[in-house]
Motif scaffolding. Structure first.
Motif, PDB file in Angstrom:
ATOM      1  N   SER A 141     -78.906  86.887  76.301  1.00 17.73           N
ATOM      2  CA  SER A 141     -79.453  85.954  77.278  1.00 17.73           C
ATOM      3  C   SER A 141     -78.426  84.859  77.573  1.00 17.73           C
ATOM      4  O   SER A 141     -77.575  84.534  76.742  1.00 17.73           O
ATOM      5  CB  SER A 141     -80.750  85.320  76.759  1.00 17.73           C
ATOM      6  OG  SER A 141     -80.467  84.380  75.739  1.00 17.73           O
ATOM      7  N   LYS A 142     -78.496  84.312  78.784  1.00 19.19           N
ATOM      8  CA  LYS A 142     -77.590  83.214  79.137  1.00 19.19           C
ATOM      9  C   LYS A 142     -77.790  82.027  78.211  1.00 19.19           C
ATOM     10  O   LYS A 142     -76.829  81.359  77.827  1.00 19.19           O
ATOM     11  CB  LYS A 142     -77.801  82.789  80.595  1.00 19.19           C
ATOM     12  CG  LYS A 142     -77.191  83.741  81.591  1.00 19.19           C
ATOM     13  CD  LYS A 142     -77.313  83.197  83.007  1.00 19.19           C
ATOM     14  CE  LYS A 142     -76.652  84.124  84.006  1.00 19.19           C
ATOM     15  NZ  LYS A 142     -76.794  83.642  85.391  1.00 19.19           N
ATOM     16  N   GLU A 143     -79.017  81.776  77.848  1.00 19.79           N
ATOM     17  CA  GLU A 143     -79.307  80.670  76.930  1.00 19.79           C
ATOM     18  C   GLU A 143     -78.624  80.897  75.580  1.00 19.79           C
ATOM     19  O   GLU A 143     -78.013  79.989  75.021  1.00 19.79           O
ATOM     20  CB  GLU A 143     -80.824  80.530  76.754  1.00 19.79           C
ATOM     21  CG  GLU A 143     -81.226  79.327  75.930  1.00 19.79           C
ATOM     22  CD  GLU A 143     -82.729  79.162  75.886  1.00 19.79           C
ATOM     23  OE1 GLU A 143     -83.248  78.977  74.764  1.00 19.79           O
ATOM     24  OE2 GLU A 143     -83.384  79.220  76.943  1.00 19.79           O
ATOM     25  N   GLU A 178     -80.164  91.090  86.450  1.00 22.35           N
ATOM     26  CA  GLU A 178     -80.859  90.339  85.403  1.00 22.35           C
ATOM     27  C   GLU A 178     -80.276  88.924  85.331  1.00 22.35           C
ATOM     28  O   GLU A 178     -79.410  88.643  84.504  1.00 22.35           O
ATOM     29  CB  GLU A 178     -80.693  91.029  84.051  1.00 22.35           C
ATOM     30  CG  GLU A 178     -81.277  92.426  84.003  1.00 22.35           C
ATOM     31  CD  GLU A 178     -81.113  93.066  82.643  1.00 22.35           C
ATOM     32  OE1 GLU A 178     -81.346  92.377  81.630  1.00 22.35           O
ATOM     33  OE2 GLU A 178     -80.736  94.248  82.612  1.00 22.35           O
ATOM     34  N   HIS A 225     -81.024  86.230  84.058  1.00 22.58           N
ATOM     35  CA  HIS A 225     -81.146  85.440  82.830  1.00 22.58           C
ATOM     36  C   HIS A 225     -80.339  86.016  81.668  1.00 22.58           C
ATOM     37  O   HIS A 225     -80.351  85.469  80.572  1.00 22.58           O
ATOM     38  CB  HIS A 225     -82.617  85.303  82.427  1.00 22.58           C
ATOM     39  CG  HIS A 225     -83.445  84.615  83.471  1.00 22.58           C
ATOM     40  ND1 HIS A 225     -83.294  83.283  83.771  1.00 22.58           N
ATOM     41  CD2 HIS A 225     -84.403  85.087  84.304  1.00 22.58           C
ATOM     42  CE1 HIS A 225     -84.127  82.953  84.736  1.00 22.58           C
ATOM     43  NE2 HIS A 225     -84.806  84.041  85.079  1.00 22.58           N
ATOM     44  N   ASN A 226     -79.646  87.132  81.938  1.00 20.74           N
ATOM     45  CA  ASN A 226     -78.863  87.788  80.888  1.00 20.74           C
ATOM     46  C   ASN A 226     -77.409  87.949  81.304  1.00 20.74           C
ATOM     47  O   ASN A 226     -77.089  87.967  82.489  1.00 20.74           O
ATOM     48  CB  ASN A 226     -79.435  89.177  80.578  1.00 20.74           C
ATOM     49  CG  ASN A 226     -80.789  89.103  79.930  1.00 20.74           C
ATOM     50  OD1 ASN A 226     -81.014  88.290  79.048  1.00 20.74           O
ATOM     51  ND2 ASN A 226     -81.704  89.938  80.367  1.00 20.74           N
TER      52      ASN A 226
END
Length: 113
Positions: A58-60, A18, A20-21
């Motif tokens: 999430s990375k964001e 994943e 983005h996570n």
């Protein structure tokens, strides 16, 4: 990434498969609760894992959380001195890490010899 903040230590790695996570992992549940209070209900526990407590973010979101910590909570000029000192095991562990890294800076760098 290992991240030591006031009264918490977490390990942050990309969630497997994943991109983005991330998994934010901790050895003590209260460390995740301290670092990620808004994700407290999402914390999972698995006593068979190297980090017993985990939460997916999430990375964001983690980038924002770390940034906000630096902007709002990093108000001390001595990390070890900023700890709450209510947990002698935590204080001892921090001093152990400090000591290992202190000694590392004085060890001969074999790769550059």
């Amino acid at each position: 990434m290992w991240l030591f903040i006031k009264d918490a230590f977490v390990s942050i790695v990309e969630a497997h498969g994943e991109p983005h996570n991330v998994l934010v992992r901790a050895r003590r549940k209260k460390h995740l609760e301290t670092f990620l209070p808004e994700h407290e209900k999402s914390i999972t526990e698995d006593s068979n894992r190297d980090y017993r407590f985990r939460v997916k973010v999430s990375k964001e979101a983690i980038a924002t959380i770390v940034s906000q910590y630096v902007l709002k909570s990093l108000t001390y000029d001595n990390f070890k001195g900023a700890q709450s000192h209510q947990d002698p095991q935590w204080t001892r562990a921090l001093h152990d890490v400090w000591d290992v890294m202190y000694r590392l800076q004085y060890q001969r760098d074999e790769a550059n010899s």
